[in-house]
Design a protein around this motif. Structure first.
Motif, PDB file in Angstrom:
ATOM      1  N   ARG A   1      89.776 -34.229  23.350  1.00  0.00           N
ATOM      2  CA  ARG A   1      90.092 -34.004  21.943  1.00  0.00           C
ATOM      3  C   ARG A   1      90.665 -35.287  21.366  1.00  0.00           C
ATOM      4  O   ARG A   1      91.388 -36.008  22.044  1.00  0.00           O
ATOM      5  N   ILE A   2      90.346 -35.547  20.116  1.00  0.00           N
ATOM      6  CA  ILE A   2      90.935 -36.688  19.422  1.00  0.00           C
ATOM      7  C   ILE A   2      92.071 -36.167  18.546  1.00  0.00           C
ATOM      8  O   ILE A   2      91.896 -35.194  17.802  1.00  0.00           O
ATOM      9  N   VAL A   3      93.233 -36.815  18.658  1.00  0.00           N
ATOM     10  CA  VAL A   3      94.376 -36.461  17.827  1.00  0.00           C
ATOM     11  C   VAL A   3      94.764 -37.668  16.990  1.00  0.00           C
ATOM     12  O   VAL A   3      94.552 -38.811  17.397  1.00  0.00           O
ATOM     13  N   LYS A   4      95.300 -37.381  15.820  1.00  0.00           N
ATOM     14  CA  LYS A   4      95.811 -38.439  14.956  1.00  0.00           C
ATOM     15  C   LYS A   4      97.334 -38.367  15.002  1.00  0.00           C
ATOM     16  O   LYS A   4      97.916 -37.290  14.821  1.00  0.00           O
ATOM     17  N   VAL A   5      97.953 -39.506  15.251  1.00  0.00           N
ATOM     18  CA  VAL A   5      99.404 -39.556  15.384  1.00  0.00           C
ATOM     19  C   VAL A   5      99.964 -40.748  14.618  1.00  0.00           C
ATOM     20  O   VAL A   5      99.236 -41.661  14.245  1.00  0.00           O
ATOM     21  N   CYS A   6     101.272 -40.713  14.415  1.00  0.00           N
ATOM     22  CA  CYS A   6     101.969 -41.821  13.770  1.00  0.00           C
ATOM     23  C   CYS A   6     103.390 -41.857  14.323  1.00  0.00           C
ATOM     24  O   CYS A   6     104.044 -40.821  14.441  1.00  0.00           O
ATOM     25  N   HIS A   7     103.841 -43.056  14.677  1.00  0.00           N
ATOM     26  CA  HIS A   7     105.205 -43.226  15.165  1.00  0.00           C
ATOM     27  C   HIS A   7     105.581 -44.700  15.115  1.00  0.00           C
ATOM     28  O   HIS A   7     104.729 -45.567  14.877  1.00  0.00           O
ATOM     29  N   THR A   8     106.839 -44.968  15.368  1.00  0.00           N
ATOM     30  CA  THR A   8     107.317 -46.350  15.427  1.00  0.00           C
ATOM     31  C   THR A   8     107.038 -46.929  16.811  1.00  0.00           C
ATOM     32  O   THR A   8     106.721 -46.192  17.753  1.00  0.00           O
ATOM     33  N   ASP A   9     107.204 -48.230  16.950  1.00  0.00           N
ATOM     34  CA  ASP A   9     107.036 -48.881  18.248  1.00  0.00           C
ATOM     35  C   ASP A   9     107.982 -48.278  19.283  1.00  0.00           C
ATOM     36  O   ASP A   9     107.607 -48.078  20.435  1.00  0.00           O
ATOM     37  N   ASP A  10     109.207 -47.998  18.869  1.00  0.00           N
ATOM     38  CA  ASP A  10     110.208 -47.459  19.789  1.00  0.00           C
ATOM     39  C   ASP A  10     109.858 -46.055  20.282  1.00  0.00           C
ATOM     40  O   ASP A  10     110.396 -45.606  21.284  1.00  0.00           O
ATOM     41  N   GLN A  11     108.973 -45.361  19.595  1.00  0.00           N
ATOM     42  CA  GLN A  11     108.601 -44.003  19.973  1.00  0.00           C
ATOM     43  C   GLN A  11     107.312 -43.933  20.790  1.00  0.00           C
ATOM     44  O   GLN A  11     106.919 -42.850  21.227  1.00  0.00           O
ATOM     45  N   ALA A  12     106.664 -45.070  21.037  1.00  0.00           N
ATOM     46  CA  ALA A  12     105.379 -45.078  21.755  1.00  0.00           C
ATOM     47  C   ALA A  12     105.523 -44.479  23.153  1.00  0.00           C
ATOM     48  O   ALA A  12     104.690 -43.664  23.575  1.00  0.00           O
ATOM     49  N   GLU A  13     106.556 -44.852  23.871  1.00  0.00           N
ATOM     50  CA  GLU A  13     106.745 -44.337  25.227  1.00  0.00           C
ATOM     51  C   GLU A  13     106.961 -42.821  25.209  1.00  0.00           C
ATOM     52  O   GLU A  13     106.404 -42.098  26.037  1.00  0.00           O
ATOM     53  N   GLU A  14     107.718 -42.331  24.248  1.00  0.00           N
ATOM     54  CA  GLU A  14     107.956 -40.887  24.136  1.00  0.00           C
ATOM     55  C   GLU A  14     106.653 -40.149  23.813  1.00  0.00           C
ATOM     56  O   GLU A  14     106.372 -39.086  24.378  1.00  0.00           O
ATOM     57  N   GLU A  15     105.853 -40.711  22.921  1.00  0.00           N
ATOM     58  CA  GLU A  15     104.572 -40.086  22.561  1.00  0.00           C
ATOM     59  C   GLU A  15     103.656 -39.986  23.783  1.00  0.00           C
ATOM     60  O   GLU A  15     103.115 -38.928  24.091  1.00  0.00           O
ATOM     61  N   LEU A  16     103.491 -41.085  24.514  1.00  0.00           N
ATOM     62  CA  LEU A  16     102.628 -41.095  25.692  1.00  0.00           C
ATOM     63  C   LEU A  16     103.164 -40.169  26.774  1.00  0.00           C
ATOM     64  O   LEU A  16     102.400 -39.447  27.430  1.00  0.00           O
ATOM     65  N   SER A  17     104.486 -40.155  26.965  1.00  0.00           N
ATOM     66  CA  SER A  17     105.102 -39.277  27.971  1.00  0.00           C
ATOM     67  C   SER A  17     104.866 -37.814  27.633  1.00  0.00           C
ATOM     68  O   SER A  17     104.618 -36.997  28.527  1.00  0.00           O
ATOM     69  N   THR A  18     104.944 -37.475  26.370  1.00  0.00           N
ATOM     70  CA  THR A  18     104.688 -36.098  25.942  1.00  0.00           C
ATOM     71  C   THR A  18     103.287 -35.664  26.371  1.00  0.00           C
ATOM     72  O   THR A  18     103.097 -34.562  26.883  1.00  0.00           O
ATOM     73  N   ILE A  19     102.326 -36.536  26.212  1.00  0.00           N
ATOM     74  CA  ILE A  19     100.938 -36.209  26.553  1.00  0.00           C
ATOM     75  C   ILE A  19     100.757 -36.053  28.056  1.00  0.00           C
ATOM     76  O   ILE A  19     100.228 -35.049  28.528  1.00  0.00           O
ATOM     77  N   VAL A  20     101.234 -37.025  28.836  1.00  0.00           N
ATOM     78  CA  VAL A  20     101.001 -36.952  30.293  1.00  0.00           C
ATOM     79  C   VAL A  20     101.855 -35.875  30.954  1.00  0.00           C
ATOM     80  O   VAL A  20     101.439 -35.286  31.958  1.00  0.00           O
ATOM     81  N   ASP A  21     103.034 -35.586  30.398  1.00  0.00           N
ATOM     82  CA  ASP A  21     103.885 -34.543  30.979  1.00  0.00           C
ATOM     83  C   ASP A  21     103.248 -33.162  30.888  1.00  0.00           C
ATOM     84  O   ASP A  21     103.541 -32.285  31.701  1.00  0.00           O
ATOM     85  N   PHE A  22     102.375 -32.969  29.917  1.00  0.00           N
ATOM     86  CA  PHE A  22     101.668 -31.693  29.785  1.00  0.00           C
ATOM     87  C   PHE A  22     100.345 -31.695  30.552  1.00  0.00           C
ATOM     88  O   PHE A  22      99.584 -30.741  30.479  1.00  0.00           O
ATOM     89  N   GLY A  23     100.052 -32.795  31.247  1.00  0.00           N
ATOM     90  CA  GLY A  23      98.826 -32.849  32.045  1.00  0.00           C
ATOM     91  C   GLY A  23      97.668 -33.541  31.353  1.00  0.00           C
ATOM     92  O   GLY A  23      96.524 -33.428  31.792  1.00  0.00           O
TER      93      GLY A  23
END
Length: 186
Positions: free
Chosen positions: A76-98
């Motif tokens: 699935r393609i998702v559209k997201v927006c965040h600051t540089d400081d939030q990139a790690e949190e965004e990626l972690s959210t995705i991989v933590d759910f599998g």
């Protein structure tokens, strides 16, 4: 010792066999050294092999043939927006759910659609990605579009993709597609 000059087709055939045998990623530089060509030629060869249906993935450490390419994972393609400081949190959210973050894409008004492979599967991959960014003079691709970007995410089921989207929404990272962006959805 004289080098044997291979035709492009012969080189790609040997490259494909090399990738199929390898259990580890092979960098473009290493492949180039093996076949006495530039990294740019390797990139072109990989693109041609992919265009013929070969499942070759790019990782931070190099190219690999996706041996389980026959899997039935959902994307699935998702559209997201965040600051540089939030990139790690965004990626972690995705991989933590599998989920696996296959790529990042921006839709730049001047340059058009620009996509870069990520293949991030774990927090370890995230740490390496973040560390590589810190050590380079580069910044996130999404900086070219004020933080707005797209990810192709892969998971074992649509339910997992739904959970990922919900978690991204709760963290205020998920953004609605604009009318003209619906062509980016899969």
């Amino acid at each position: 010792m004289e080098q044997t000059i291979l035709s492009g087709d012969e080189r790609r055939e040997k490259l494909l066999a090399l990738l199929l045998r390898s259990d580890e990623p092979l960098s473009g530089g290493k492949i180039g050294d093996i076949y006495h060509v530039s990294r740019q030629v390797v990139v072109q060869d990989i693109a041609l092999l992919r265009s013929k249906g070969h499942s070759i993935v790019s990782t931070p450490r190099g190219y690999m043939y996706e041996k389980d390419a026959g899997n039935q994972n959902c994307r699935r393609i998702v559209k997201v927006c965040h600051t540089d400081d939030q990139a790690e949190e965004e990626l972690s959210t995705i991989v933590d759910f599998g989920g696996i973050v296959l790529d990042v894409m921006v839709n730049h008004r001047t340059y058009g659609k620009v996509t870069a492979p990520l293949n991030i599967k774990s927090r370890r991959d995230i740490r390496k990605f973040v560390e590589d960014l810190k050590q380079s003079k580069s910044s996130l691709l999404s900086n070219t579009t004020s933080g707005y970007h797209f990810h192709t995410i892969e998971a074992e089921s649509e339910d997992i993709l739904d959970e990922i989207e919900e978690a991204l929404k709760e963290k205020h990272f998920l953004v609605d597609f604009l009318d003209y962006e619906t062509t980016f959805k899969q």
